[in-house]
Structure formats: structure tokens, C-alpha cells
Design a protein around this motif. Sequence first.
Motif, PDB file in Angstrom:
ATOM      1  N   ASP A   1      38.202  25.820  19.849  1.00 46.71           N
ATOM      2  CA  ASP A   1      39.183  24.958  19.774  1.00 46.71           C
ATOM      3  C   ASP A   1      39.907  25.018  18.531  1.00 46.71           C
ATOM      4  N   GLY A   2      39.283  25.475  17.563  1.00 47.48           N
ATOM      5  CA  GLY A   2      39.899  25.435  16.102  1.00 47.48           C
ATOM      6  C   GLY A   2      40.189  26.964  15.673  1.00 47.48           C
ATOM      7  N   GLN A   3      39.844  27.086  14.337  1.00 54.41           N
ATOM      8  CA  GLN A   3      40.176  28.365  13.703  1.00 54.41           C
ATOM      9  C   GLN A   3      38.888  28.879  13.742  1.00 54.41           C
ATOM     10  N   LEU A   4      38.531  30.336  13.826  1.00 56.68           N
ATOM     11  CA  LEU A   4      37.204  31.157  13.910  1.00 56.68           C
ATOM     12  C   LEU A   4      37.523  32.379  12.862  1.00 56.68           C
ATOM     13  N   TRP A   5      36.401  32.284  12.081  1.00 60.13           N
ATOM     14  CA  TRP A   5      36.351  33.545  11.042  1.00 60.13           C
ATOM     15  C   TRP A   5      35.029  34.170  11.246  1.00 60.13           C
ATOM     16  N   VAL A   6      35.022  35.457  10.761  1.00 56.26           N
ATOM     17  CA  VAL A   6      33.890  36.324  10.838  1.00 56.26           C
ATOM     18  C   VAL A   6      33.729  36.799   9.198  1.00 56.26           C
ATOM     19  N   ALA A   7      32.492  37.086   9.012  1.00 54.86           N
ATOM     20  CA  ALA A   7      32.100  37.731   7.666  1.00 54.86           C
ATOM     21  C   ALA A   7      31.909  39.112   7.982  1.00 54.86           C
ATOM     22  N   GLU A   8      32.044  40.098   7.276  1.00 61.02           N
ATOM     23  CA  GLU A   8      31.789  41.624   7.314  1.00 61.02           C
ATOM     24  C   GLU A   8      31.102  41.952   6.103  1.00 61.02           C
ATOM     25  N   THR A   9      30.177  42.692   6.318  1.00 57.46           N
ATOM     26  CA  THR A   9      29.469  43.474   5.095  1.00 57.46           C
ATOM     27  C   THR A   9      29.535  44.899   5.741  1.00 57.46           C
TER      28      THR A   9
ATOM     29  N   GLY B   1      31.772  46.838   6.831  1.00 56.64           N
ATOM     30  CA  GLY B   1      32.269  47.005   8.064  1.00 56.64           C
ATOM     31  C   GLY B   1      31.445  46.280   9.164  1.00 56.64           C
ATOM     32  N   THR B   2      30.625  45.482   9.012  1.00 55.19           N
ATOM     33  CA  THR B   2      29.712  45.245  10.234  1.00 55.19           C
ATOM     34  C   THR B   2      29.675  43.452  10.271  1.00 55.19           C
ATOM     35  N   VAL B   3      30.032  43.014  11.305  1.00 54.37           N
ATOM     36  CA  VAL B   3      29.956  41.515  11.393  1.00 54.37           C
ATOM     37  C   VAL B   3      28.735  40.989  10.976  1.00 54.37           C
ATOM     38  N   THR B   4      28.449  40.026  10.157  1.00 54.18           N
ATOM     39  CA  THR B   4      27.248  39.452   9.732  1.00 54.18           C
ATOM     40  C   THR B   4      27.198  38.078  10.014  1.00 54.18           C
ATOM     41  N   GLY B   5      28.283  37.284  10.284  1.00 54.94           N
ATOM     42  CA  GLY B   5      28.223  35.956  10.545  1.00 54.94           C
ATOM     43  C   GLY B   5      29.544  35.537  10.894  1.00 54.94           C
ATOM     44  N   PHE B   6      29.541  33.992  11.271  1.00 53.89           N
ATOM     45  CA  PHE B   6      30.953  33.557  11.661  1.00 53.89           C
ATOM     46  C   PHE B   6      30.822  31.930  11.563  1.00 53.89           C
ATOM     47  N   VAL B   7      31.990  31.421  11.411  1.00 54.69           N
ATOM     48  CA  VAL B   7      32.211  30.133  11.034  1.00 54.69           C
ATOM     49  C   VAL B   7      33.563  29.693  11.777  1.00 54.69           C
ATOM     50  N   ALA B   8      33.498  28.379  12.469  1.00 56.46           N
ATOM     51  CA  ALA B   8      34.569  27.863  13.255  1.00 56.46           C
ATOM     52  C   ALA B   8      34.873  26.474  12.522  1.00 56.46           C
ATOM     53  N   LEU B   9      36.001  26.247  12.159  1.00 58.97           N
ATOM     54  CA  LEU B   9      36.289  24.905  11.814  1.00 58.97           C
ATOM     55  C   LEU B   9      37.551  24.289  12.722  1.00 58.97           C
TER      56      LEU B   9
ATOM     57  N   ARG C   1      19.927  34.742   3.266  1.00 60.90           N
ATOM     58  CA  ARG C   1      19.771  34.685   1.980  1.00 60.90           C
ATOM     59  C   ARG C   1      20.416  35.703   0.974  1.00 60.90           C
ATOM     60  N   ARG C   2      21.712  36.178   1.452  1.00 59.36           N
ATOM     61  CA  ARG C   2      22.450  36.942   0.833  1.00 59.36           C
ATOM     62  C   ARG C   2      23.987  36.367   0.303  1.00 59.36           C
ATOM     63  N   GLY C   3      24.146  35.069   0.616  1.00 52.23           N
ATOM     64  CA  GLY C   3      25.277  34.457   0.119  1.00 52.23           C
ATOM     65  C   GLY C   3      26.401  34.386   1.204  1.00 52.23           C
ATOM     66  N   ILE C   4      26.084  35.031   2.527  1.00 53.32           N
ATOM     67  CA  ILE C   4      27.138  35.103   3.556  1.00 53.32           C
ATOM     68  C   ILE C   4      27.687  33.768   4.188  1.00 53.32           C
ATOM     69  N   GLY C   5      26.440  32.880   4.226  1.00 45.13           N
ATOM     70  CA  GLY C   5      26.784  31.402   4.915  1.00 45.13           C
ATOM     71  C   GLY C   5      27.449  30.778   3.822  1.00 45.13           C
ATOM     72  N   ARG C   6      27.261  30.837   2.651  1.00 43.50           N
ATOM     73  CA  ARG C   6      27.853  30.213   1.461  1.00 43.50           C
ATOM     74  C   ARG C   6      29.379  30.748   1.652  1.00 43.50           C
ATOM     75  N   ALA C   7      29.468  31.905   1.742  1.00 43.97           N
ATOM     76  CA  ALA C   7      31.081  32.309   1.526  1.00 43.97           C
ATOM     77  C   ALA C   7      31.717  31.839   2.856  1.00 43.97           C
TER      78      ALA C   7
ATOM     79  N   ARG D   1      32.524  28.317   2.229  1.00 43.60           N
ATOM     80  CA  ARG D   1      33.387  27.825   1.352  1.00 43.60           C
ATOM     81  C   ARG D   1      34.915  28.327   1.945  1.00 43.60           C
ATOM     82  N   HIS D   2      35.072  29.375   2.736  1.00 44.47           N
ATOM     83  CA  HIS D   2      36.279  29.944   3.361  1.00 44.47           C
ATOM     84  C   HIS D   2      36.657  28.734   4.315  1.00 44.47           C
ATOM     85  N   ALA D   3      35.783  27.971   5.120  1.00 49.49           N
ATOM     86  CA  ALA D   3      36.102  26.945   6.046  1.00 49.49           C
ATOM     87  C   ALA D   3      36.395  25.655   5.401  1.00 49.49           C
ATOM     88  N   VAL D   4      35.881  25.451   4.296  1.00 52.10           N
ATOM     89  CA  VAL D   4      36.235  24.301   3.529  1.00 52.10           C
ATOM     90  C   VAL D   4      37.656  24.456   2.910  1.00 52.10           C
TER      91      VAL D   4
END
Length: 159
Positions: free
Chosen positions: A47-55, A57-65, A81-87, A90-93
Motif C-alpha cells: 500500500d505504501g513504500q517498500l524497501w529492502v536491505a542488502e548485505t 548483495g543478499t536481501v537481509t530485511g525489509f520495511v514498509a511505510l 543484532r547487526r544493525g539491519i533493523g535499525r538501518a 531509520r530509512h523509513a522514518v
Amino acid sequence: MRPYAEADWATIARIHDAARLDELRDSAGPEAFLSLEETAEGEGLFDGQLWVAETRGTVTGFVALDGDEVTWLYVDPAHYRRGIGRALLRHAVAHAGDRARVTVLDGNPNALALYRSEGFVVLETRTGPLAGNERFTATGHIMERRAVTLPDDGTDRKG
């Protein structure tokens, strides 16, 4: 961080399904689990914006806003516990405007700690149907973070 692409579907479904079990374990219980394939459309993943985090070259997480609400945030359990969720957060915020909101399940202390450490505060706690599987009941903390604004007192802060 990059926008979601259709080729990411299988990976984010795997990440969601593994991490969702962790999220439910001490809240609504693992018996409330439904896969991303079962819930994505009905729960508005796209419904909104959707981004993925890559480490590397591998997708390691995603966030939707969606507007000012962080509606989905999941990290591959192999990368906790590697800072991916925080990143991701922060990107979504950064794209949310003056405030950002999220609902965090009670019983998910790691998520609560992350959001609190990023300036979110609990506005309200509600118990009701679990989003995504309304046959189950859960308690959620509605949290908000407002952008920091400094008062304009006429002083020059450049210097």
C-alpha cells in the motif's frame, strides 16, 4: 537500502515467515502464524513504500511505510543484532515526515527496545484481534516518534 523489486518476493517471504515466528512466540503464540503469502495483500504490504536491505548483495530485511506508519519491518533471523533493523527503521522514518508511528506486539522486547532507542514512545496499549490473523488476540503498543525541532530563539547556531 533500495526499493523492493518483484524478484525479491521469495526472499522477503522467507524472511517474514522466519522472523514472524519469533515475533509471535511470546505474544499471540506461534499457532497464530500465517505466511507472508497469506497476509501480504490483505494487510497492505504494497500500500505504501517498500524497501529492502542488502548485505553483500543478499536481501537481509525489509520495511514498509504507509503514510507515517511503519507497517512491516522484518530482518532475517540469521542477521539479527547487526544493525539491519535499525538501518531499515531509520530509512523509513526519514521518509515519514514530521512523525512516524508503529505498533509493536507486547512480548517482543527486542523490537520495543529498538523503537525506544530511536525515540519512539508508547502512546497507547490496546488488546484486540491480531492484525493478519484476527482469530487470535494480541496486545499491541502504539508508538510514535516526532521529528525534533529546536525553538527559534533568534540566536545564530552556525557558529
